[in-house]
Design an enzyme around this catalytic site. Structure first.
Site, PDB file in Angstrom:
ATOM      1  N   CYS A 176       0.856  -1.173   0.000  1.00 26.06           N
ATOM      2  CA  CYS A 176       0.000   0.000   0.000  1.00 26.06           C
ATOM      3  C   CYS A 176       0.899   1.233   0.000  1.00 26.06           C
ATOM      4  O   CYS A 176       2.012   1.215   0.532  1.00 26.06           O
ATOM      5  CB  CYS A 176      -0.911  -0.008   1.222  1.00 26.06           C
ATOM      6  SG  CYS A 176      -1.976   1.458   1.351  1.00 26.06           S
ATOM      7  N   ASP A 178       0.654   3.793   1.665  1.00 26.88           N
ATOM      8  CA  ASP A 178       0.702   4.365   3.004  1.00 26.88           C
ATOM      9  C   ASP A 178       2.148   4.487   3.486  1.00 26.88           C
ATOM     10  O   ASP A 178       2.938   3.547   3.384  1.00 26.88           O
ATOM     11  CB  ASP A 178      -0.094   3.473   3.948  1.00 26.88           C
ATOM     12  CG  ASP A 178      -0.332   4.101   5.307  1.00 26.88           C
ATOM     13  OD1 ASP A 178       0.644   4.299   6.042  1.00 26.88           O
ATOM     14  OD2 ASP A 178      -1.496   4.393   5.626  1.00 26.88           O
ATOM     15  N   HIS A 243      -2.045  -3.613   5.058  1.00 25.15           N
ATOM     16  CA  HIS A 243      -1.670  -3.255   6.422  1.00 25.15           C
ATOM     17  C   HIS A 243      -2.913  -3.062   7.270  1.00 25.15           C
ATOM     18  O   HIS A 243      -4.027  -2.875   6.763  1.00 25.15           O
ATOM     19  CB  HIS A 243      -0.805  -1.987   6.440  1.00 25.15           C
ATOM     20  CG  HIS A 243      -1.518  -0.763   5.947  1.00 25.15           C
ATOM     21  ND1 HIS A 243      -2.107   0.152   6.781  1.00 25.15           N
ATOM     22  CD2 HIS A 243      -1.723  -0.300   4.690  1.00 25.15           C
ATOM     23  CE1 HIS A 243      -2.648   1.121   6.061  1.00 25.15           C
ATOM     24  NE2 HIS A 243      -2.418   0.878   4.788  1.00 25.15           N
ATOM     25  N   CYS A 254      -6.148   0.844   6.355  1.00 28.18           N
ATOM     26  CA  CYS A 254      -5.886   1.362   5.016  1.00 28.18           C
ATOM     27  C   CYS A 254      -6.958   2.366   4.617  1.00 28.18           C
ATOM     28  O   CYS A 254      -8.141   2.027   4.529  1.00 28.18           O
ATOM     29  CB  CYS A 254      -5.843   0.215   4.016  1.00 28.18           C
ATOM     30  SG  CYS A 254      -5.524   0.773   2.332  1.00 28.18           S
TER      31      CYS A 254
END
Length: 521
Positions: A176, A178, A243, A254
């Site tokens: 991801c 992130d 995650h 997320c």
């Protein structure tokens, strides 16, 4: 988050030699209170006279990585300290001299004179200085990356040779976007960067299937032509990484999936299955790459490993849990703990009815899972020892946004948000998530949203560098056009950088217009 809470968060790992932390930064994520100086972790709750010291942990490596984290993070955290000092002195007669001296001393940069000379009349444009310092610090960290990483790079347990021993010639990882996953390779997986390792981040780990088919095809062509050393009997491995937050599962998971953990897992599995189906449909059944799904608890950096069954199917509810295995093997001697982990992987493989392989009897994915599980024991303990058991800032705390290609020299948790894209149109969803994060982190406080547009090129292809620069400039212009409200207020700052994947030029910032490198390479 108020100033006091932010200060507590920054003090989580401060040491006497560390640079002064930023003051008053409001992070978008929650901050957990620290009621005790003793590490408190759901993974390890020691009793009287006991310690959270796992037999398989490389504590020397943990110290080296912590020194690296403090060094790199300190360079960025110093920026706000310097800006606060400048804000208080901007009407002094010798302000320009003070500002330049402070920048050289604390940040190892210089300010553009035009941004300082009229400060006594109109005040300093703090957003512009913030962006200038951010891009200069990115360049500085990239320039010093080899020096910064040298103490621990070769000590990482999963080197290129280990991946090849597990049957892998290319490791293609899509986490991801992130920022909490930006330290995935060197920290969570303890895997060394290498030419055979590629990282492309997407919001929600929703990688582009068509692009991955094209990249798999290119690597297969290189393998068949003998351009990949020792790769003839090896495979391409695609890994997606989701995650979750064990402490705030519905709020700090997320963002692309609304912090809904089950949706994040299911969506990542669907993409991996789609990739295998696409390659099989295009090139014949059995051609599809190997796949694996990883999950990371970003509170603790504890790993989940979803191995594919013998048919290549991944299962959302069947995985190896590093946190549970850490607890089960704590207190054992090292050989016994290793046997326990190996037995857990074997039992999981049997439960799946076998693990995906192209060569009958080859256990490459299971061996890689064991390597990553054992490596993650060190990272779990890293968070226990150096971050009081759980990261203080469990949400977002990134310093800048990177769009285009990732920055291999800068891999550190929550250092930047990465959106992999070739055009803004195709990566709009990922970019919007990043801007939303920075609206809370920076924009609402009048600080800049620094966007680094970074593309790689091959110096073996004539004209490739200039085309990469032009692509970056188009993307930068499209970013400004997509967020006119921030651009008009002088808060959106974009810079273009390029890297040569076959040479020495790395994240070279370019001027606009003209595309001339600001730094020699």
């Amino acid at each position: 988050m108020d100033t006091r809470k932010r200060q507590l968060a920054l003090q989580r790992s401060a040491r006497a030699h560390a640079p002064a932390p930023r003051q008053g930064l409001q992070a978008a994520g929650a901050v957990l209170p620290r009621a005790t100086a003793q590490p408190v972790s759901p993974v390890c709750v020691p009793g009287p006279g006991q310690r959270c010291e796992h037999p398989l942990v490389d504590r020397t490596l943990n110290v080296l990585l912590h020194d690296y984290e403090q060094t790199v993070r300190g360079r960025f955290e110093a920026i706000e300290d310097v800006l606060r000092t400048l804000s208080a002195r901007q009407h002094d007669r010798d302000f320009v001299e003070q500002a330049q001296a402070l920048a050289r001393q604390r940040l190892d940069i210089e300010w553009p004179l035009a941004a300082l000379e009229n400060a006594w009349v109109a005040g300093v444009d703090m957003a512009a200085l913030h962006a200038h310092a951010m891009f200069a610090t990115i360049e500085r960290c990239v320039r010093l990356a080899a020096q910064d990483r040298a103490p621990w790079m070769r000590r990482l347990p999963v080197q290129a040779e280990a991946l090849q021993a597990c049957g892998v010639h290319t490791l293609d990882v899509s986490p991801c976007a992130d920022g909490r996953l930006q330290g995935l390779l060197p920290f969570v997986l303890r895997t060394a960067p290498a030419d055979m390792v590629s990282v492309k981040a997407y919001a929600g780990a929703l990688f582009d299937v068509e692009l991955d088919v094209a990249e798999w095809t290119q690597r297969e062509l290189e393998r068949l032509c003998g351009l990949l050393p020792a790769a003839q009997a090896l495979d391409y491995l695609k890994v997606a990484v989701y995650h979750f937050s064990s402490s705030h599962p519905r709020h700090e998971g997320c963002a692309a999936h609304g912090s809904h953990d089950e949706r994040a897992v299911t969506a990542a599995i669907d993409r991996l299955h789609a990739l295998r189906a696409a390659v099989d449909n295009l090139y014949g059944v059995g051609a599809a790459p190997l796949v694996m799904l990883l999950g990371v608890d970003t509170d603790l950096d504890a790993l989940r490993i979803h191995l594919p069954d013998a048919q290549g199917r991944l299962h959302a509810d069947r995985f190896l849990d590093a946190a549970a295995l850490y607890r089960e093997t704590l207190g054992l001697d090292a050989p016994t703990a290793q046997r326990h982990l190996a037995a857990a992987v074997d039992a999981h493989a049997r439960d799946l009815g076998g693990v995906l392989t192209r060569v009958p009897g080859h256990d490459g994915l299971a061996r890689l899972a064991l390597l990553w599980l054992q490596a993650n024991m060190s990272q779990i303990e890293y968070v226990i020892q150096h971050h009081e058991g759980r990261y203080a800032v469990i949400g977002h705390d990134e310093a800048f946004v990177c769009v285009g290609d990732a920055l291999p020299p800068l891999q550190l948790r929550n250092q930047y948000y990465h959106a992999h894209l070739d055009t803004v149109e195709e990566g709009a969803a990922d970019l919007d998530v990043g801007v939303k994060i920075f609206t809370a982190l920076n924009l609402r406080r009048g600080l800049a949203l620094p966007v680094l547009v970074h593309f790689t090129y091959s110096s073996r292809v004539p004209g490739a560098r200039q085309r990469a620069i032009e692509r970056g400039q188009r993307v930068a212009a499209a970013v400004r056009a997509r967020y006119p409200q921030w651009d008009a207020r002088g808060l959106l700052h974009c810079r273009v950088a390029v890297s040569d994947r076959h040479g020495t030029e790395t994240v070279a910032l370019v001027d606009e217009p003209g595309g001339l490198s600001l730094h020699g390479h």
